[in-house]
Design a protein around this motif. Structure first.
Motif, PDB file in Angstrom:
ATOM      1  N   GLY A 199       0.791  -1.225   0.000  1.00 22.79           N
ATOM      2  CA  GLY A 199       0.000   0.000   0.000  1.00 22.79           C
ATOM      3  C   GLY A 199       0.819   1.268   0.000  1.00 22.79           C
ATOM      4  N   SER A 200       2.082   1.193   0.437  1.00 24.77           N
ATOM      5  CA  SER A 200       2.911   2.399   0.501  1.00 24.77           C
ATOM      6  C   SER A 200       3.917   2.497  -0.639  1.00 24.77           C
ATOM      7  N   LEU A 201       3.879   1.564  -1.576  1.00 23.57           N
ATOM      8  CA  LEU A 201       4.836   1.601  -2.679  1.00 23.57           C
ATOM      9  C   LEU A 201       4.512   2.720  -3.656  1.00 23.57           C
ATOM     10  N   PRO A 202       5.486   3.165  -4.440  1.00 23.61           N
ATOM     11  CA  PRO A 202       5.218   4.216  -5.432  1.00 23.61           C
ATOM     12  C   PRO A 202       4.245   3.752  -6.500  1.00 23.61           C
ATOM     13  N   LEU A 203       3.625   4.703  -7.183  1.00 22.62           N
ATOM     14  CA  LEU A 203       2.590   4.383  -8.168  1.00 22.62           C
ATOM     15  C   LEU A 203       3.137   3.595  -9.351  1.00 22.62           C
ATOM     16  N   TRP A 204       4.431   3.649  -9.584  1.00 21.26           N
ATOM     17  CA  TRP A 204       5.005   2.932 -10.724  1.00 21.26           C
ATOM     18  C   TRP A 204       5.497   1.532 -10.324  1.00 21.26           C
ATOM     19  N   ALA A 205       5.225   1.126  -9.071  1.00 20.50           N
ATOM     20  CA  ALA A 205       5.711  -0.180  -8.624  1.00 20.50           C
ATOM     21  C   ALA A 205       4.850  -1.330  -9.129  1.00 20.50           C
ATOM     22  N   TYR A 206       3.577  -1.084  -9.461  1.00 20.29           N
ATOM     23  CA  TYR A 206       2.670  -2.150  -9.905  1.00 20.29           C
ATOM     24  C   TYR A 206       1.385  -1.519 -10.400  1.00 20.29           C
ATOM     25  N   ASP A 207       0.455  -2.159 -11.091  1.00 22.14           N
ATOM     26  CA  ASP A 207       0.583  -3.471 -11.674  1.00 22.14           C
ATOM     27  C   ASP A 207       0.443  -3.272 -13.176  1.00 22.14           C
ATOM     28  N   TYR A 208       1.521  -3.563 -13.904  1.00 25.97           N
ATOM     29  CA  TYR A 208       1.571  -3.384 -15.351  1.00 25.97           C
ATOM     30  C   TYR A 208       1.419  -4.717 -16.074  1.00 25.97           C
ATOM     31  N   SER A 209       0.883  -5.723 -15.396  1.00 21.55           N
ATOM     32  CA  SER A 209       0.602  -6.997 -16.054  1.00 21.55           C
ATOM     33  C   SER A 209      -0.556  -6.822 -17.027  1.00 21.55           C
ATOM     34  N   ALA A 210      -0.755  -7.814 -17.904  1.00 23.06           N
ATOM     35  CA  ALA A 210      -1.847  -7.728 -18.882  1.00 23.06           C
ATOM     36  C   ALA A 210      -3.206  -7.553 -18.210  1.00 23.06           C
ATOM     37  N   PRO A 211      -3.558  -8.348 -17.179  1.00 23.65           N
ATOM     38  CA  PRO A 211      -4.853  -8.118 -16.539  1.00 23.65           C
ATOM     39  C   PRO A 211      -4.925  -6.775 -15.827  1.00 23.65           C
ATOM     40  N   GLY A 212      -3.797  -6.314 -15.294  1.00 23.28           N
ATOM     41  CA  GLY A 212      -3.785  -5.001 -14.672  1.00 23.28           C
ATOM     42  C   GLY A 212      -4.052  -3.897 -15.670  1.00 23.28           C
ATOM     43  N   LEU A 213      -3.421  -3.984 -16.840  1.00 24.22           N
ATOM     44  CA  LEU A 213      -3.628  -2.960 -17.868  1.00 24.22           C
ATOM     45  C   LEU A 213      -5.018  -3.065 -18.483  1.00 24.22           C
ATOM     46  N   ASP A 214      -5.572  -4.261 -18.581  1.00 22.60           N
ATOM     47  CA  ASP A 214      -6.955  -4.391 -19.053  1.00 22.60           C
ATOM     48  C   ASP A 214      -7.902  -3.644 -18.122  1.00 22.60           C
ATOM     49  N   PHE A 215      -7.671  -3.776 -16.808  1.00 27.10           N
ATOM     50  CA  PHE A 215      -8.520  -3.089 -15.840  1.00 27.10           C
ATOM     51  C   PHE A 215      -8.308  -1.578 -15.928  1.00 27.10           C
ATOM     52  N   TYR A 216      -7.076  -1.152 -16.159  1.00 23.15           N
ATOM     53  CA  TYR A 216      -6.777   0.279 -16.336  1.00 23.15           C
ATOM     54  C   TYR A 216      -7.557   0.850 -17.512  1.00 23.15           C
ATOM     55  N   ARG A 217      -7.540   0.157 -18.629  1.00 27.37           N
ATOM     56  CA  ARG A 217      -8.217   0.672 -19.822  1.00 27.37           C
ATOM     57  C   ARG A 217      -9.731   0.616 -19.681  1.00 27.37           C
ATOM     58  N   SER A 218     -10.234  -0.397 -18.984  1.00 26.52           N
ATOM     59  CA  SER A 218     -11.683  -0.407 -18.755  1.00 26.52           C
ATOM     60  C   SER A 218     -12.081   0.751 -17.853  1.00 26.52           C
ATOM     61  N   GLY A 219     -11.198   1.139 -16.935  1.00 31.73           N
ATOM     62  CA  GLY A 219     -11.463   2.311 -16.105  1.00 31.73           C
ATOM     63  C   GLY A 219     -11.473   3.589 -16.913  1.00 31.73           C
ATOM     64  N   LEU A 220     -10.583   3.684 -17.888  1.00 33.40           N
ATOM     65  CA  LEU A 220     -10.593   4.858 -18.770  1.00 33.40           C
ATOM     66  C   LEU A 220     -11.902   4.941 -19.540  1.00 33.40           C
ATOM     67  N   ARG A 221     -12.405   3.805 -19.993  1.00 30.91           N
ATOM     68  CA  ARG A 221     -13.690   3.803 -20.710  1.00 30.91           C
ATOM     69  C   ARG A 221     -14.812   4.281 -19.798  1.00 30.91           C
ATOM     70  N   ARG A 222     -14.790   3.845 -18.542  1.00 33.90           N
ATOM     71  CA  ARG A 222     -15.830   4.292 -17.606  1.00 33.90           C
ATOM     72  C   ARG A 222     -15.731   5.790 -17.355  1.00 33.90           C
ATOM     73  N   THR A 223     -14.522   6.300 -17.296  1.00 36.50           N
ATOM     74  CA  THR A 223     -14.329   7.714 -16.969  1.00 36.50           C
ATOM     75  C   THR A 223     -14.638   8.625 -18.142  1.00 36.50           C
ATOM     76  N   TYR A 224     -14.145   8.258 -19.331  1.00 36.10           N
ATOM     77  CA  TYR A 224     -14.228   9.169 -20.472  1.00 36.10           C
ATOM     78  C   TYR A 224     -15.331   8.815 -21.454  1.00 36.10           C
ATOM     79  N   GLY A 225     -15.929   7.642 -21.324  1.00 36.05           N
ATOM     80  CA  GLY A 225     -17.075   7.285 -22.155  1.00 36.05           C
ATOM     81  C   GLY A 225     -16.713   6.771 -23.527  1.00 36.05           C
ATOM     82  N   THR A 226     -16.076   7.606 -24.322  1.00 37.34           N
ATOM     83  CA  THR A 226     -15.717   7.240 -25.689  1.00 37.34           C
ATOM     84  C   THR A 226     -14.235   7.495 -25.921  1.00 37.34           C
TER      85      THR A 226
END
Length: 701
Positions: A199-226
């Motif tokens: 919980g105290s690690l820097p923001l660039w410490a994790y998670d850049y795995s494929a499932p992590g990035l899939d969740f990141y991009r789905s979050g962008l879709r929720r935030t920006y819509g299109t």
């Protein structure tokens, strides 16, 4: 009995109380001593709630066999029997089934077979450079040291499925028969200090795995819509969401346009969302019938760490999962840096301290051989806003094998309140004083209002940006420029230093979840600005000013909203705000090196907590302003270096109190004394002093 957590406070059958707990790692001890150790812990410390991890690797070493919770394969796996003993002894339990627990166990308590090294279906967690994030495994390498193994990606499909299986098994085989009101389990904790003590690690410490990035991009879709909406705001021309890459390198110098700042804010939001997603999915699989909480480690000590922590830790988004924290970052009476970070963790949102080091001196710091070190830290956490304290761990253990922990040798820990032979130590008496004092006064202490000045207004996107741009932000852009960088962690620390120097306490309020009604409880807000700020937050703050309250903005004044459209509603409100008159704090340390906190029931009744620093010499003198032109209270305390005290003052007269008189680690002993407006109580040289329920006690620590 019915148990609830309301605003971080434990309510039992509707009655609030301070959560006092001690940890016992049953899995490290011979089952034949469980009952006696628990009885000694109960009787010697006064603690009535035990916390215990339930290690996945211990109960399910074979992936093809069901977990053993009854001792069918080995007696020390009989956690159901352990919980039965707790119930028979009148002890309640916080059950902690992980899946990751740390607790100095191999692979953090995860079974070897869930490691990506052992199971190709398990995807590793990756950092910004694409390297696996590692934790100590269970096998020694060629150099004799335990190898570091890659951790699973928490959102990976196979790991998530097996984790859910584990948690469902815990519910069915353990919790179903042991949960209150008919059983001892009153609370459940999931995860550990984030997900994997991260919980105290820097923001660039994790998670850049494929499932992590899939969740990141789905979050962008929720935030920006299109995708068009995303491209328009970020100045990009991506043809597919999959083309969007997260930030991987820090921005260390030069200007940074506001569109580029959004990328860092996006990743910060993703970090908090992914933490919440794991918390929710694990809680759903466990499905307990009692409240669920988590324990977050405080911010780390690196310059970017406070920003990373504030960006990631968003309890307002956890939907019923309660906040708690731990402390494993240094001796706060000696390290001012650790002191500040500990205070921030306690103030982030109401919740209990769920792990305070009372037992480990050889593993962490020799200062913990003295109980006063942990006493000081427990009182600091409570004064700063914690709703409970914990003894980690309460009992020394010695009955585990290398399959559980191949790195450490018995006893574990080396200096707790109950030693490896089952005998109470001097620390047990210190814990007993704490437990008895707060059993008598905990509800009133929690209800007493911390007398605060300004509150820090937290806008998490600023923290995310500052984590990635800290050095550049410190150098500073022109405050009114279009690429002005926001701040958060660094100015919060400066705000902390300023308010404490003025004798003021403070609170932290999350601006994105606040309402006009909740902000009314914070008549003076301080925050750092940036080029943009959500329109909703701008209107909220402008309305706060319009209602006659004060908003103090440090740094740039935002003139854009979250969609980077012009929005000057806050700027206009700030321009019309009258200057503020300086105010004096309610507590002043007149002499001595100490930190003081005042929680008021009435102007002349409340609780003074005094944290004496390790460099202090001589008595500490404190003045408490009673307000409304009333006479100030004069308090004098003589305590050892690194000591602490909590005083209940009723109508200006000293009532019950706790006071430390010796610190064996620092070789500091005094004749402890405490006085309010001249009336003095003195103890014996080198002994702790207390009055509880009107009865004076002394203790040789």
């Amino acid at each position: 009995m019915r148990f609830e957590l309301r605003d971080g406070v434990l309510h039992t059958d509707g009655a609030p109380g301070l959560l006092a707990t001690a940890d016992y790692p049953y899995y490290r001890d011979d089952p034949t001593v469980w009952r006696e150790r628990l009885r000694t812990l109960r009787d010697a410390t006064g603690i009535r709630i035990v916390s215990s991890y339930i290690p996945w690797r211990h109960h399910q070493p074979d992936p093809d066999a069901p977990p053993d919770f009854t001792g069918a394969t080995r007696p020390d796996r009989d956690v159901v029997g352990y919980l039965r003993i707790c119930a028979e002894l009148g002890l309640s339990v916080i059950a902690k089934p992980g899946p990751f627990i740390h607790a100095e166990t191999n692979y953090g308590g995860l079974p070897d077979w869930i490691s990506p090294l052992r199971n190709p279906l398990v995807e590793p967690q990756l950092d910004a450079q694409g390297e696996p994030v590692r934790w100590i495994g269970s096998v020694p390498g060629p150099d004799g040291e335990i190898e570091r193994w890659p951790l699973p990606a928490p959102l990976g499909a196979h790991f998530a499925a097996r984790t859910a299986d584990w948690l469902r098994a815990v519910n069915k085989e353990v919790l179903a028969s042991t949960t209150a009101p008919d059983g001892p389990v009153t609370l459940v904790q999931i995860a550990n200090e984030g997900l994997f003590t991260d919980g105290s690690l820097p923001l660039w410490a994790y998670d850049y795995s494929a499932p992590g990035l899939d969740f990141y991009r789905s979050g962008l879709r929720r935030t920006y819509g299109t995708l068009d909406g995303y491209n328009a705001l970020h100045g990009t021309d991506h043809a597919d969401w999959a083309q969007i890459e997260p930030p991987r390198e820090r921005h260390t110098s030069g200007p940074l346009d506001v569109r580029s700042q959004l990328r860092y804010a996006d990743w910060g939001r993703h970090q908090s969302d992914s933490l919440a997603e794991a918390y929710h999915s694990w809680t759903e699989a466990l499905a307990p019938e009692v409240p669920v909480l988590v324990n977050l480690n405080p911010p780390a000590g690196e310059p970017d760490s406070l920003d990373s922590w504030l960006s990631r830790v968003r309890p307002e988004r956890w939907n019923g999962i309660a906040y708690g924290f731990t402390n494993w970052m240094g001796v706060v009476s000696t390290s001012h840096d650790a002191h500040v970070r500990y205070v921030v963790a306690a103030k982030r949102t109401p919740g209990p301290n769920l792990e305070e080091n009372w037992g480990f001196s050889e593993l962490y710091d020799r200062a913990y051989a003295a109980g006063v070190t942990s006493f000081h830290q427990s009182l600091l956490a409570l004064a700063a806003g914690a709703t409970g304290f914990n003894v980690y761990t309460g009992v020394a253990t010695s009955g585990w094998g290398d399959d559980l922990d191949a790195k450490h040798r018995p006893p574990y820990p080396d200096c707790p309140p109950v030693d490896a032979d089952g005998n109470a130590t001097g620390k047990a008496g210190t814990v007993l004083m704490l437990a008895d004092f707060f059993a008598a006064h905990g509800a009133e202490f929690l209800a007493a209002r911390p007398v605060t000045g300004a509150s820090w207004g937290l806008y998490a996107p600023y923290a995310a940006i500052a984590a990635w741009t800290g050095d550049a932000s410190a150098a500073g852009s022109a405050p009114d420029s279009a690429d002005a960088l926001p701040g958060c962690g660094r100015p919060l620390r400066e705000f902390h230093e300023r308010t404490r120097a003025e004798g003021q306490d403070y609170r932290i309020v999350d601006l994105e979840s606040a309402t006009a009604a909740s902000l009314a409880d914070h008549p003076h807000l301080v925050l750092h600005g940036g080029a943009f700020l959500d329109a909703q937050v701008q209107r909220l703050l402008a309305g706060h000013i319009g209602a006659g309250h004060r908003v103090e903005l440090l740094g740039p004044v935002p003139r854009l909203d979250e969609a980077l459209n012009p929005c000057t509603v806050l700027a206009e409100a700030l321009a019309g705000q009258p200057a503020a008159a300086p105010t004096a704090g309610p507590v002043r340390v007149l002499s001595g090196s100490a930190d003081a906190y005042w929680r008021a029931v009435t102007p002349t009744t409340g609780y003074l907590t005094l944290l004496v620093q390790s460099d202090n010499e001589g008595p500490v003198n404190v003045e408490i302003g009673t307000g409304a032109g009333g006479r100030a209270l004069q308090v004098a305390v003589d305590s050892c270096r690194g000591g602490a005290a909590v005083l209940r003052i009723v109508d200006g007269v000293l009532d019950d109190f706790l006071l430390s008189g010796a610190n064996s680690f620092l070789g500091s002993s005094v004749t402890p004394s405490v006085g309010v407006d001249g009336g003095e109580v003195r103890g014996h040289f080198g002994q702790d002093l207390a009055r509880i329920g009107g009865e004076t006690r002394t203790l040789l620590p």
